[in-house]
Design a protein around this motif. Sequence first.
Motif, PDB file in Angstrom:
ATOM      1  N   LYS A 108       0.837  -1.207   0.000  1.00 34.07           N
ATOM      2  CA  LYS A 108       0.000   0.000   0.000  1.00 34.07           C
ATOM      3  C   LYS A 108       0.868   1.252   0.000  1.00 34.07           C
ATOM      4  CE  LYS A 108      -3.967  -2.064   2.400  1.00 34.07           C
ATOM      5  NZ  LYS A 108      -4.753  -2.083   3.665  1.00 34.07           N
ATOM      6  N   LEU A 109       1.910   1.233   0.826  1.00 35.53           N
ATOM      7  CA  LEU A 109       2.817   2.377   0.888  1.00 35.53           C
ATOM      8  C   LEU A 109       3.546   2.569  -0.436  1.00 35.53           C
ATOM      9  CD1 LEU A 109       4.273   1.740   4.447  1.00 35.53           C
ATOM     10  CD2 LEU A 109       2.973   3.764   3.763  1.00 35.53           C
ATOM     11  N   TYR A 110       3.976   1.455  -1.034  1.00 36.88           N
ATOM     12  CA  TYR A 110       4.676   1.536  -2.320  1.00 36.88           C
ATOM     13  C   TYR A 110       3.746   2.112  -3.391  1.00 36.88           C
ATOM     14  CZ  TYR A 110       7.408   0.182  -6.408  1.00 36.88           C
ATOM     15  OH  TYR A 110       8.124   0.212  -7.587  1.00 36.88           O
ATOM     16  N   ALA A 111       2.487   1.652  -3.389  1.00 40.44           N
ATOM     17  CA  ALA A 111       1.521   2.158  -4.367  1.00 40.44           C
ATOM     18  C   ALA A 111       1.257   3.646  -4.186  1.00 40.44           C
ATOM     19  CB  ALA A 111       0.215   1.378  -4.244  1.00 40.44           C
ATOM     20  N   ALA A 112       1.434   4.120  -2.932  1.00 41.25           N
ATOM     21  CA  ALA A 112       1.215   5.542  -2.636  1.00 41.25           C
ATOM     22  C   ALA A 112       2.457   6.384  -2.924  1.00 41.25           C
ATOM     23  CB  ALA A 112       0.801   5.708  -1.182  1.00 41.25           C
ATOM     24  N   GLY A 113       3.531   5.739  -3.408  1.00 47.37           N
ATOM     25  CA  GLY A 113       4.737   6.476  -3.774  1.00 47.37           C
ATOM     26  C   GLY A 113       5.912   6.314  -2.835  1.00 47.37           C
ATOM     27  N   GLU A 114       5.732   5.587  -1.713  1.00 44.90           N
ATOM     28  CA  GLU A 114       6.840   5.374  -0.776  1.00 44.90           C
ATOM     29  C   GLU A 114       7.850   4.404  -1.386  1.00 44.90           C
ATOM     30  OE1 GLU A 114       9.328   5.858   1.827  1.00 44.90           O
ATOM     31  OE2 GLU A 114       7.426   6.688   2.583  1.00 44.90           O
ATOM     32  N   ARG A 115       9.127   4.715  -1.261  1.00 44.89           N
ATOM     33  CA  ARG A 115      10.187   3.841  -1.776  1.00 44.89           C
ATOM     34  C   ARG A 115      11.228   3.511  -0.710  1.00 44.89           C
ATOM     35  NH1 ARG A 115       6.772   3.611  -4.842  1.00 44.89           N
ATOM     36  NH2 ARG A 115       6.749   3.846  -7.126  1.00 44.89           N
ATOM     37  N   PHE A 116      11.177   4.181   0.423  1.00 47.04           N
ATOM     38  CA  PHE A 116      12.225   4.039   1.433  1.00 47.04           C
ATOM     39  C   PHE A 116      11.785   3.057   2.526  1.00 47.04           C
ATOM     40  CE2 PHE A 116      14.889   5.428   5.014  1.00 47.04           C
ATOM     41  CZ  PHE A 116      16.129   5.443   4.398  1.00 47.04           C
ATOM     42  N   PHE A 117      12.365   1.852   2.489  1.00 49.79           N
ATOM     43  CA  PHE A 117      12.069   0.821   3.475  1.00 49.79           C
ATOM     44  C   PHE A 117      13.358   0.343   4.151  1.00 49.79           C
ATOM     45  CE2 PHE A 117       8.963   0.574   0.018  1.00 49.79           C
ATOM     46  CZ  PHE A 117       7.785   0.767   0.724  1.00 49.79           C
ATOM     47  N   ALA A 118      14.292   1.259   4.317  1.00 51.26           N
ATOM     48  CA  ALA A 118      15.594   0.930   4.896  1.00 51.26           C
ATOM     49  C   ALA A 118      15.476   0.634   6.384  1.00 51.26           C
ATOM     50  CB  ALA A 118      16.575   2.072   4.668  1.00 51.26           C
ATOM     51  N   ASP A 119      16.380  -0.243   6.871  1.00 54.25           N
ATOM     52  CA  ASP A 119      16.484  -0.583   8.292  1.00 54.25           C
ATOM     53  C   ASP A 119      15.157  -1.094   8.870  1.00 54.25           C
ATOM     54  OD1 ASP A 119      19.213   0.313   8.432  1.00 54.25           O
ATOM     55  OD2 ASP A 119      18.454   2.358   8.411  1.00 54.25           O
ATOM     56  N   ALA A 120      14.348  -1.708   8.032  1.00 55.97           N
ATOM     57  CA  ALA A 120      13.042  -2.205   8.475  1.00 55.97           C
ATOM     58  C   ALA A 120      13.133  -3.665   8.915  1.00 55.97           C
ATOM     59  CB  ALA A 120      12.025  -2.055   7.353  1.00 55.97           C
ATOM     60  N   GLU A 121      12.232  -4.077   9.789  1.00 52.69           N
ATOM     61  CA  GLU A 121      12.123  -5.462  10.235  1.00 52.69           C
ATOM     62  C   GLU A 121      11.087  -6.153   9.349  1.00 52.69           C
ATOM     63  OE1 GLU A 121      12.149  -8.957  11.276  1.00 52.69           O
ATOM     64  OE2 GLU A 121      13.605  -7.721  12.369  1.00 52.69           O
ATOM     65  N   LEU A 122      11.576  -6.899   8.363  1.00 48.78           N
ATOM     66  CA  LEU A 122      10.705  -7.505   7.361  1.00 48.78           C
ATOM     67  C   LEU A 122      11.000  -8.993   7.178  1.00 48.78           C
ATOM     68  CD1 LEU A 122      11.026  -4.631   4.717  1.00 48.78           C
ATOM     69  CD2 LEU A 122       9.016  -5.113   6.128  1.00 48.78           C
ATOM     70  N   SER A 123      11.509  -9.635   8.204  1.00 45.69           N
ATOM     71  CA  SER A 123      11.849 -11.057   8.088  1.00 45.69           C
ATOM     72  C   SER A 123      10.608 -11.876   7.747  1.00 45.69           C
ATOM     73  CB  SER A 123      12.478 -11.566   9.388  1.00 45.69           C
ATOM     74  OG  SER A 123      11.606 -11.361  10.478  1.00 45.69           O
ATOM     75  N   GLY A 124      10.789 -12.822   6.829  1.00 46.67           N
ATOM     76  CA  GLY A 124       9.707 -13.730   6.457  1.00 46.67           C
ATOM     77  C   GLY A 124       8.649 -13.132   5.550  1.00 46.67           C
ATOM     78  N   THR A 152      10.178  -2.067  -8.141  1.00 46.90           N
ATOM     79  CA  THR A 152      11.283  -1.368  -8.780  1.00 46.90           C
ATOM     80  C   THR A 152      11.606  -0.054  -8.062  1.00 46.90           C
ATOM     81  OG1 THR A 152      10.856  -2.322 -10.959  1.00 46.90           O
ATOM     82  CG2 THR A 152      11.997  -0.211 -10.907  1.00 46.90           C
ATOM     83  N   GLY A 153      12.895   0.111  -7.766  1.00 44.12           N
ATOM     84  CA  GLY A 153      13.358   1.344  -7.141  1.00 44.12           C
ATOM     85  C   GLY A 153      13.233   1.390  -5.634  1.00 44.12           C
ATOM     86  N   ALA A 154      12.692   0.345  -5.016  1.00 39.61           N
ATOM     87  CA  ALA A 154      12.562   0.332  -3.554  1.00 39.61           C
ATOM     88  C   ALA A 154      13.929   0.252  -2.895  1.00 39.61           C
ATOM     89  CB  ALA A 154      11.697  -0.840  -3.117  1.00 39.61           C
ATOM     90  N   ILE A 155      14.028   0.820  -1.706  1.00 37.05           N
ATOM     91  CA  ILE A 155      15.291   0.829  -0.962  1.00 37.05           C
ATOM     92  C   ILE A 155      15.104   0.032   0.329  1.00 37.05           C
ATOM     93  CG2 ILE A 155      16.996   2.263   0.225  1.00 37.05           C
ATOM     94  CD1 ILE A 155      16.270   4.502  -1.758  1.00 37.05           C
ATOM     95  N   PHE A 156      15.807  -1.116   0.391  1.00 42.09           N
ATOM     96  CA  PHE A 156      15.748  -1.987   1.570  1.00 42.09           C
ATOM     97  C   PHE A 156      17.110  -2.018   2.284  1.00 42.09           C
ATOM     98  CE2 PHE A 156      12.508  -3.741  -1.319  1.00 42.09           C
ATOM     99  CZ  PHE A 156      11.411  -3.816  -0.474  1.00 42.09           C
ATOM    100  N   LYS A 157      17.881  -0.995   2.117  1.00 45.97           N
ATOM    101  CA  LYS A 157      19.226  -0.948   2.675  1.00 45.97           C
ATOM    102  C   LYS A 157      19.206  -1.203   4.190  1.00 45.97           C
ATOM    103  CE  LYS A 157      23.339   1.998   2.989  1.00 45.97           C
ATOM    104  NZ  LYS A 157      23.939   3.312   2.629  1.00 45.97           N
ATOM    105  N   GLY A 158      20.008  -2.195   4.620  1.00 48.18           N
ATOM    106  CA  GLY A 158      20.145  -2.491   6.037  1.00 48.18           C
ATOM    107  C   GLY A 158      18.951  -3.175   6.670  1.00 48.18           C
ATOM    108  N   SER A 159      17.948  -3.528   5.904  1.00 48.88           N
ATOM    109  CA  SER A 159      16.749  -4.155   6.471  1.00 48.88           C
ATOM    110  C   SER A 159      16.971  -5.629   6.792  1.00 48.88           C
ATOM    111  CB  SER A 159      15.575  -4.017   5.500  1.00 48.88           C
ATOM    112  OG  SER A 159      15.178  -2.680   5.385  1.00 48.88           O
ATOM    113  N   ASN A 160      16.155  -6.137   7.719  1.00 45.66           N
ATOM    114  CA  ASN A 160      16.176  -7.564   8.042  1.00 45.66           C
ATOM    115  C   ASN A 160      15.151  -8.254   7.159  1.00 45.66           C
ATOM    116  OD1 ASN A 160      16.107 -10.128   9.051  1.00 45.66           O
ATOM    117  ND2 ASN A 160      15.562  -9.576  11.139  1.00 45.66           N
ATOM    118  N   LEU A 161      15.638  -8.980   6.160  1.00 45.43           N
ATOM    119  CA  LEU A 161      14.789  -9.692   5.214  1.00 45.43           C
ATOM    120  C   LEU A 161      15.096 -11.181   5.229  1.00 45.43           C
ATOM    121  CD1 LEU A 161      15.125  -6.980   2.467  1.00 45.43           C
ATOM    122  CD2 LEU A 161      12.918  -7.797   3.309  1.00 45.43           C
TER     123      LEU A 161
END
Length: 347
Positions: free
Chosen positions: A34-50, A59-68
């Motif tokens: 939903k956030l991506y569809a609204a234009g958000e691209r910054f998902f750095a340092d996020a807790e997204l395991s699993g 395309t163009g999303a930023i997951f730098k330093g995130s837990n994936l």
Amino acid sequence: MSIAQAVMDEAIASDAQEATDSQKAQLKADNLLKLYAAGERFFADAELSGIDLSGQDLTGAIFKGSNLNGANFSNAILLDETTFSFASLHGAKFTNAKLIGGRFSGAQLYQADLSGADLTGADLAGANLSQACLAKANLDQVNIWGADLNGADLSEVNLSGINLWGAKLRGTDLSYAHLKGSNLSKADLSEAILSHANLRGADLSEAKLNQTNLEHANLRGANLNSAEISDSSFIQAILRVAKFQGAKISRSDLSKAELWGADFRDSSLEGVVLGQACLKGANFHAASLSNLNFELVDATGAIFSAVKLNNAHFNLCTGLSEETIAYLTELGAIGAGVARYIKPLSS
């Protein structure tokens, strides 16, 4: 904490306090999309395991330093420098994903599955890819400088012309891989599988090839100068005009190998098996030959000047000139005198 992370956490806290881990992961995926569809691209340092984002276009999303860790990006579209730099991606799935130009520098991709992924032009510099699966992945123009590839599956990949200087490739599966003209100088390929690989013209100078499988590999014109080779198999490998100057080769099997014009000057060969190999025109000038068996070897035109011999057998060796036979006999070669009565094998 990023704004995107805060929004996702707030949604989960208000809507799913009793949710299971898998349900929370699904809620994170739904909110992220939903956030991506609204234009958000910054998902750095996020807790997204699993999190399961398979088949999504991010395309163009930023997951730098995130837990994936354990995340699923199978068949996802992640183009235009989508960033995973320094992210934790242990066991993540990227099977058949489009990762053209992706940024994975310093990422932890231990045991990740990137099989069939398109990584054209991707940056994997310094990434931990140990035990990762990249079978049949497209690695054209990829930057893999300083990456840890120990135990990775790189079977059938195209790495032609790639720079793997000093690479960590211990136990890596490179069977049927295309490495034509690649730079593998000083790389550690111990226990690696390179059977049927195309290494024509590759630079393997000063590389470590201990317990390495190179059976049926094409190493025509390859540079193995000063390489460390022990307990390895080159059975039926193509090594025409390959360079082994100053190489240390011990307890390795080169039987039935094509070694036409191979250069072994100043090299050391100990306990090497050469049964039925073709050594036409090979140059052993100043080489140290210890515990070698040249039986059934075609040595037509081979050069043995200034060699050091210790327990070298030449019974049934073909193609030696009268002058070479006399010289080898004087040096203590075993069975060299018999060689004059043996007709060379047909080419």
